[in-house]
Write a protein that holds these residues in place. Structure first.
Motif, PDB file in Angstrom:
ATOM      1  N   ASN A 234     -11.517  17.547  -0.210  1.00 49.75           N
ATOM      2  CA  ASN A 234     -12.515  16.490  -0.350  1.00 49.75           C
ATOM      3  C   ASN A 234     -12.810  15.911   1.270  1.00 49.75           C
ATOM      4  N   THR A 235     -13.937  15.529   1.758  1.00 50.96           N
ATOM      5  CA  THR A 235     -14.190  14.787   3.077  1.00 50.96           C
ATOM      6  C   THR A 235     -13.598  13.359   3.030  1.00 50.96           C
ATOM      7  N   ARG A 236     -12.778  13.253   3.840  1.00 51.42           N
ATOM      8  CA  ARG A 236     -12.252  11.607   4.130  1.00 51.42           C
ATOM      9  C   ARG A 236     -12.368  11.637   5.358  1.00 51.42           C
ATOM     10  N   VAL A 237     -11.914  10.226   5.931  1.00 47.30           N
ATOM     11  CA  VAL A 237     -12.248   9.847   7.242  1.00 47.30           C
ATOM     12  C   VAL A 237     -10.911   9.179   7.814  1.00 47.30           C
ATOM     13  N   LYS A 238     -10.616   9.428   9.134  1.00 45.84           N
ATOM     14  CA  LYS A 238      -9.374   8.748   9.931  1.00 45.84           C
ATOM     15  C   LYS A 238      -9.843   7.823  11.030  1.00 45.84           C
ATOM     16  N   LEU A 239      -9.126   7.040  11.545  1.00 46.79           N
ATOM     17  CA  LEU A 239      -9.379   6.261  12.777  1.00 46.79           C
ATOM     18  C   LEU A 239      -8.303   6.654  13.715  1.00 46.79           C
ATOM     19  N   ASP A 240      -8.656   7.359  14.792  1.00 46.04           N
ATOM     20  CA  ASP A 240      -7.900   7.949  16.059  1.00 46.04           C
ATOM     21  C   ASP A 240      -7.931   6.894  17.010  1.00 46.04           C
ATOM     22  N   LEU A 241      -6.773   6.512  17.755  1.00 47.90           N
ATOM     23  CA  LEU A 241      -6.487   5.743  18.762  1.00 47.90           C
ATOM     24  C   LEU A 241      -5.874   6.557  19.863  1.00 47.90           C
TER      25      LEU A 241
ATOM     26  N   VAL B 255       0.629  -1.306   0.050  1.00 43.50           N
ATOM     27  CA  VAL B 255      -0.063  -0.121  -0.072  1.00 43.50           C
ATOM     28  C   VAL B 255       0.970   1.318  -0.022  1.00 43.50           C
ATOM     29  N   VAL B 256       0.434   2.179  -0.916  1.00 46.57           N
ATOM     30  CA  VAL B 256       1.070   3.412  -0.782  1.00 46.57           C
ATOM     31  C   VAL B 256       0.132   4.660  -0.565  1.00 46.57           C
ATOM     32  N   ASN B 257       0.101   5.164   0.458  1.00 49.64           N
ATOM     33  CA  ASN B 257      -0.935   6.219   0.496  1.00 49.64           C
ATOM     34  C   ASN B 257      -2.653   5.742   0.611  1.00 49.64           C
ATOM     35  N   GLY B 258      -2.612   4.739   1.024  1.00 48.61           N
ATOM     36  CA  GLY B 258      -4.047   3.922   1.024  1.00 48.61           C
ATOM     37  C   GLY B 258      -4.327   3.472  -0.291  1.00 48.61           C
TER      38      GLY B 258
ATOM     39  N   SER C 103      10.579  -2.988  12.606  1.00 49.61           N
ATOM     40  CA  SER C 103       9.134  -2.853  13.066  1.00 49.61           C
ATOM     41  C   SER C 103       8.482  -1.321  13.083  1.00 49.61           C
ATOM     42  N   GLY C 104       7.346  -1.264  13.279  1.00 50.31           N
ATOM     43  CA  GLY C 104       6.570  -0.182  12.930  1.00 50.31           C
ATOM     44  C   GLY C 104       6.644   0.810  14.192  1.00 50.31           C
ATOM     45  N   SER C 105       6.540   2.124  14.031  1.00 54.15           N
ATOM     46  CA  SER C 105       6.284   3.109  15.033  1.00 54.15           C
ATOM     47  C   SER C 105       5.147   3.960  14.572  1.00 54.15           C
ATOM     48  N   ILE C 106       4.680   4.782  15.459  1.00 51.68           N
ATOM     49  CA  ILE C 106       3.493   5.669  15.097  1.00 51.68           C
ATOM     50  C   ILE C 106       3.912   6.628  14.027  1.00 51.68           C
ATOM     51  N   ARG C 107       3.052   6.592  13.169  1.00 51.16           N
ATOM     52  CA  ARG C 107       3.335   7.281  11.990  1.00 51.16           C
ATOM     53  C   ARG C 107       3.057   8.856  11.926  1.00 51.16           C
ATOM     54  N   GLU C 108       1.839   8.979  12.694  1.00 54.98           N
ATOM     55  CA  GLU C 108       1.181  10.252  12.850  1.00 54.98           C
ATOM     56  C   GLU C 108       0.565  10.578  14.200  1.00 54.98           C
ATOM     57  N   ALA C 109       1.379  11.033  15.208  1.00 48.75           N
ATOM     58  CA  ALA C 109       0.913  11.202  16.547  1.00 48.75           C
ATOM     59  C   ALA C 109      -0.171  12.349  16.805  1.00 48.75           C
ATOM     60  N   ILE C 110      -1.187  12.074  17.524  1.00 50.14           N
ATOM     61  CA  ILE C 110      -2.179  12.931  18.189  1.00 50.14           C
ATOM     62  C   ILE C 110      -1.835  12.895  19.750  1.00 50.14           C
ATOM     63  N   THR C 111      -2.717  13.733  20.359  1.00 50.73           N
ATOM     64  CA  THR C 111      -2.739  13.968  21.769  1.00 50.73           C
ATOM     65  C   THR C 111      -2.806  12.410  22.261  1.00 50.73           C
ATOM     66  N   ASN C 112      -1.941  11.999  23.100  1.00 48.99           N
ATOM     67  CA  ASN C 112      -2.150  10.707  23.822  1.00 48.99           C
ATOM     68  C   ASN C 112      -2.524   9.569  22.886  1.00 48.99           C
ATOM     69  N   GLY C 113      -1.876   9.529  21.368  1.00 50.84           N
ATOM     70  CA  GLY C 113      -2.488   8.461  20.666  1.00 50.84           C
ATOM     71  C   GLY C 113      -1.978   8.756  19.314  1.00 50.84           C
ATOM     72  N   ALA C 114      -2.508   7.928  18.261  1.00 46.85           N
ATOM     73  CA  ALA C 114      -2.170   7.846  16.972  1.00 46.85           C
ATOM     74  C   ALA C 114      -3.239   7.952  15.967  1.00 46.85           C
ATOM     75  N   THR C 115      -3.180   8.358  14.866  1.00 46.27           N
ATOM     76  CA  THR C 115      -4.452   8.493  13.901  1.00 46.27           C
ATOM     77  C   THR C 115      -3.906   7.768  12.548  1.00 46.27           C
ATOM     78  N   SER C 116      -4.898   7.297  11.839  1.00 50.26           N
ATOM     79  CA  SER C 116      -4.501   6.496  10.644  1.00 50.26           C
ATOM     80  C   SER C 116      -4.285   7.440   9.461  1.00 50.26           C
ATOM     81  N   ALA C 117      -3.888   6.693   8.157  1.00 45.33           N
ATOM     82  CA  ALA C 117      -4.108   7.518   6.944  1.00 45.33           C
ATOM     83  C   ALA C 117      -5.462   7.861   6.679  1.00 45.33           C
ATOM     84  N   MET C 118      -5.743   8.580   5.657  1.00 45.02           N
ATOM     85  CA  MET C 118      -7.123   8.941   5.276  1.00 45.02           C
ATOM     86  C   MET C 118      -7.771   7.902   4.297  1.00 45.02           C
TER      87      MET C 118
END
Length: 303
Positions: free
Chosen positions: A237-244, A83-86, A157-172
């Protein structure tokens, strides 16, 4: 002759009508004391002002490279999906660096793939983000097979790609209801187990949607709140992301089967990072500001 004269009079009246607007007399000019640092333009909405500008970093577009390959046209004997950018890239054993670059460019994934031919044993595939900024890093992960790692684009191994406060978010992603496999344009994906704060969570990329994955994570009571939010992509455009988001700080995430990598939550290390993804950093009158691009239109109203 009368019609020609009437037309000319009408044109004069139309032009004169513009003088009824006060905006016609609000002439605005702007200048930079050092155009090698920045240029400035302003519109009718700009007010009077003088600003001290200092630039410490320019926004950069991310760029990575494969490891050295034999040449740009020989079959690489690599097969699988990554996968490249989703967006899914399907690779056959007969594909070369050139054909893989062509497949990536056909996806419109916000990445430009190029090849560098340095002679026998010195051929490279490069992936450059189309947009500048720290959040525009190239997202890349193997889905089936080991094409991305086999090319030397990623490793470890992987590390968090895009950090948010106290967590991580996915690609769009395009929506929260279709399966991840459908959204990626992939096939043959299946069940995987991810570990969040030591708790195993079973997900299935072939059938689970982004909202379905959020529901499974929340049901696991792993000390994490998973939620789907709407965002805007660079085109508006409107997209969605998953926040953890962790209940007590950033959660620990373990991705044994690359499912979190497919979602863009974790990112394996880039083996060869040619240009770091970077925001512009600058000050206006000693006020520190950042921008994902080097064209800034909001810091000074009208300029």
């Amino acid at each position: 002759l009368y019609q020609q004269f009437a037309s000319q009079v009408s044109a004069v009246l139309q032009a004169a009508g513009g003088l009824n607007s006060l905006d016609a007399f609000k002439l605005v000019s702007s200048s930079s004391s050092d155009s090698t640092v920045a240029t400035v333009s302003s519109g009718s909405g700009a007010g009077a002002g003088a600003y001290a500008l200092s630039v410490t970093k320019l926004a950069q577009a991310h760029k990575i490279s494969s490891s050295a390959q034999i040449d740009t046209t020989s079959a690489l004997s690599l097969s699988g999906q990554f996968v490249v950018n989703g967006k899914n890239v399907g690779v056959a054993a007969t594909d070369s660096l050139t054909s893989i670059a062509s497949k990536i460019n056909s996806l419109g994934a916000g990445v430009v793939a190029s090849v560098i031919d340095g002679g026998s044993g010195s051929a490279y595939l490069t992936l450059g983000a189309s947009a500048t900024g720290a959040q525009s890093k190239v997202q890349i992960a193997d889905l089936t097979g080991t094409v991305a790692s086999g090319l030397g684009l990623v490793s470890g191994s992987g590390s968090i790609r895009e950090a948010i406060t106290n967590g991580a978010t996915s690609a769009m992603f395009a929506n929260a209801t279709d399966s991840i496999q459908t959204l990626l344009g992939a096939s043959g994906l299946g069940a995987a187990s991810v570990t969040i704060n030591g708790t195993a969570v079973a997900i299935d990329l072939s059938s689970d949607s982004l909202q379905g994955i959020a529901d499974k994570i929340n049901a696991a009571s792993a000390g994490v709140t998973a939620s789907v939010r709407n965002v805007k992509d660079p085109s508006g455009n409107t997209r969605v992301k998953l926040d953890l988001v962790g209940a007590s700080g950033t959660p620990t995430l373990v991705d044994g089967q690359n499912a979190l990598g497919a979602l863009g939550i974790l990112q394996s290390s880039y083996t060869r990072e040619l240009v770091t993804a970077q925001d512009a950093a600058y000050t206006l009158d000693s006020i520190s500001l950042t921008s994902s691009t080097n064209t800034i239109s909001s810091a000074i109203p009208g300029a």
